[in-house]
Design an enzyme around this catalytic site. Sequence first.
Site, PDB file in Angstrom:
ATOM      1  N   ASN A 260      -1.516-116.688 -14.347  1.00  0.00           N
ATOM      2  CA  ASN A 260      -2.833-116.916 -13.751  1.00  0.00           C
ATOM      3  C   ASN A 260      -3.663-115.628 -13.801  1.00  0.00           C
ATOM      4  OD1 ASN A 260      -1.565-119.410 -12.621  1.00  0.00           O
ATOM      5  ND2 ASN A 260      -0.547-117.900 -11.338  1.00  0.00           N
ATOM      6  N   HIS A 290       5.052-109.743 -20.621  1.00  0.00           N
ATOM      7  CA  HIS A 290       4.798-111.087 -21.164  1.00  0.00           C
ATOM      8  C   HIS A 290       3.586-111.724 -20.483  1.00  0.00           C
ATOM      9  CE1 HIS A 290       6.330-115.171 -22.575  1.00  0.00           C
ATOM     10  NE2 HIS A 290       5.467-115.514 -21.619  1.00  0.00           N
ATOM     11  N   GLU A 291       3.585-111.699 -19.153  1.00  0.00           N
ATOM     12  CA  GLU A 291       2.463-112.322 -18.441  1.00  0.00           C
ATOM     13  C   GLU A 291       1.167-111.572 -18.691  1.00  0.00           C
ATOM     14  OE1 GLU A 291       3.135-115.230 -17.350  1.00  0.00           O
ATOM     15  OE2 GLU A 291       5.245-114.848 -17.749  1.00  0.00           O
ATOM     16  N   GLU A 313       2.582-118.952 -25.823  1.00  0.00           N
ATOM     17  CA  GLU A 313       3.927-118.467 -25.502  1.00  0.00           C
ATOM     18  C   GLU A 313       4.568-117.628 -26.601  1.00  0.00           C
ATOM     19  OE1 GLU A 313       4.740-118.391 -22.646  1.00  0.00           O
ATOM     20  OE2 GLU A 313       3.571-119.970 -21.701  1.00  0.00           O
TER      21      GLU A 313
END
Length: 839
Positions: A260, A290-291, A313
């Site tokens: 988010n 990664h996020e 992803e």
Amino acid sequence: MPSLTRVEATARGALITVTSYQVDIDLTGDGDRFRSRVTIRFRARPQTETFVEVRPARLLAVRLNDADLDPATLTDNRLTLPGLRVENTLTVEAEMAYSNTGEGMHRFVDPADGETYLYAMSFLDEVQRIFAAFDQPDLKAPVTLSVTAPPTWTVAANGALAANPSPGRWEFAPTEPIATYLFSLVAGAWHVRQDSHDGIPLAVYCRRSLAAYLDADLDEILTVTRQCLDRFHQLFAERYPFGKYDQAFVPEFNAGAMENPGLVTFRDDYVFRSVVTEAERERRATTIAHEMAHMWFGDLVTMRWWDDLWLNESFAEYLGTRVTAEATRFDRAWTTFALRRKAWGYAADQRPSTHPVAPQEVTDAAEGLLNFDGISYAKGAAVLRQLVAWLGDDAFLAGLNAHFAAHRFGNATLTDLLTNLGAASGRDLTGWAEVWLRRAQVNTVRTVVAVDAEGRYAGAKLVQTAPASHPVLRPHRIRVGRHHADGTVIQDELDLDPAVDGGETVLTGLVGAPVPRLLLPNDGDLTFAKVRLDPASVDALPSVLPTLADPLSRAVVWGAVIDAVTDGELPVADLVRLVEVALPAESEVAIVEDVLRLGRSLLDRYLEPDARDAASAVTAGTCGRIMADAPPGGSVQLAAAHGLIAVGTDADLLAGWLAGRQVPAGLTVDAELRWAVLRRLVVLGAAGATEIEVEAAADPSANGAEWAARCRAALPEVAAKEAAWEIITRDTDRSNRLVEAAARGFWAPEQADLTSVYVERYFTDMPAAARRRTPWVAEEVAHLAYPRYAVAQSTRESAAALLARDDLTPGLRRVVVDEDDDLRRALLARTASAAIVAV
């Protein structure tokens, strides 16, 4: 409830443009509900109609432009909006239900102190459990949020706090345009630490009961965050585009984390309350990276539909690993990727449910959810690493930056990305994308050599093959490593081009060269392909593997051996012997952990019980030697301890650790290790319900509750198994994590006789159980509860009968198809082992 189809999303996307969401959420009510009110402004073609999604506990009011709509017209989760104008205003008021499944607005009461915590999980199409929305990824819009909550709480969201006009009222600034699945909110008695870096406000949140543990690791978390931000700013022309960067560690989370913008959420298992290995710390760092990569891939530029999930992803997986390795102290992240993550990708790509990295068609959102797997993550990342090796890093990054500039705060497709990469590199990527992104399954690359009487190569080639079901050969840029006895390593980089050589690439440079101790294809792990070593290299592994200086080379070798065993090309006994001889010399903790984990899975399913017990005893002895030789208090010692606990049968030794006896110097028997030991003792019948309750009383945390549920399910008692099965198949009052804990603890190879009656009950009970739960939770529980240790033809026959039904949920069908294929492999391996013994 119906899942949004691609056809419907395309039609609605062509019909309307959403300009804003104004969301007001009231969290002050009693009971299991909260109130939401949303005003959506959108443009449309006049005199048409569409629908908005909402999943209320009770729909209170709906107003479209100047007319009230009847709430009773809501059908499933869809509310028809007739008579649209060019400019439209829709207001929907509803009572919404809190969830205990990690979806929508999850509500958690901490057993440690009674404090309440809420967080929003809007992915994949769950924002409609929070407020009404046009819930598809290409209808992005700014969100302005207001929240009413108890005045003592802390509240945070995607946007920065704009005003706190009165106690218990929070008003947030509008976000940049975001997809509905990225809406985020946390509210409750959160512990928060704030900082800033390079003009970006930073904050980290966790439950108050975890405050001391977060504070102990805060410097590491913030350091990794700063280093990753700096590296992304070096790689990308577009700076982080969403203002503040908050990271909240939340309870009972379904995923590892969620990207988010402005408020990333992580499972709070990453707030370590016990000693962990460096591999676990690296995993947290890689997840943070990664996020953060998603801020560009997924948030700034969002896929148009779920068939381009890889644009989210695969890129986040690749960049998360790359940036962790380049910017943080965890510079061996590619080694972990080579063994742990790629093993996941290889397994997923060889199952019947395999799919392309970028499928041509994902029919609906439910199918999109199924594709969050080892293909979309690990294989896609490995394919991107191969692309970088082929294009060159400068061209790759130039293409990405052009992609961001062209689609900033918008949506994009595979074609859009290939256009930008092709323009930057001067190459047509159409053919490359067709075989790497549009076609499923994995190639195998074998070394075939001939040696003359003087110990030199008379000939050598790499032979690429593909499974008959997916006969696609691919171009590979690959390195072949020659590892000599004196430590000399020669790496030759070359291209395998099946269009030129038909799948057999002659290694002309090796002819006349002395034969090394190990000839290693894919040294450096540049491509996604299974590798098979020549027989002489396989025979040399017990002596040569411990001498390899590069941990990435060692990871590639271990991965090749484990994969050959998985495919039935090497017996499990060979892997056990290699573990016994070579693993004690391993210094890279991620390799130690993953070899033990992957090897244990093969022992438990590929060997008959007597052979399994013997192999487990050898593995336990190996773990004991590693512990004895490893530095006290270090990661390798801890990894070996967990390995011993998982397979050991010396109940007196393990019970002694719990009592503080004969604990190896440096090993901390803290909460997590105690639970792991107790669970093993329960499986062995050396501890029971009394010991579980004593441990649960000593550890009244959420983690303790999950461990206790897992241990109770592991009790070797008829009544305990029945109680656990009731939780797994019928209980919807317990949270997702407690149900999953029961499923995780239920099966054990040592309890095959006791649990035999539940093999058939799985196939009888699971269809109804899956329909009781949300798709995400249902799939995970179905996977964890599968009778994977019942390696018998009768299990496969029951699976076939179940799959013949037409009323299975998509998630359950995929689980059964894949797990049955794993059992097929295990049966073949057992048959092959029996044949070897007979000879």
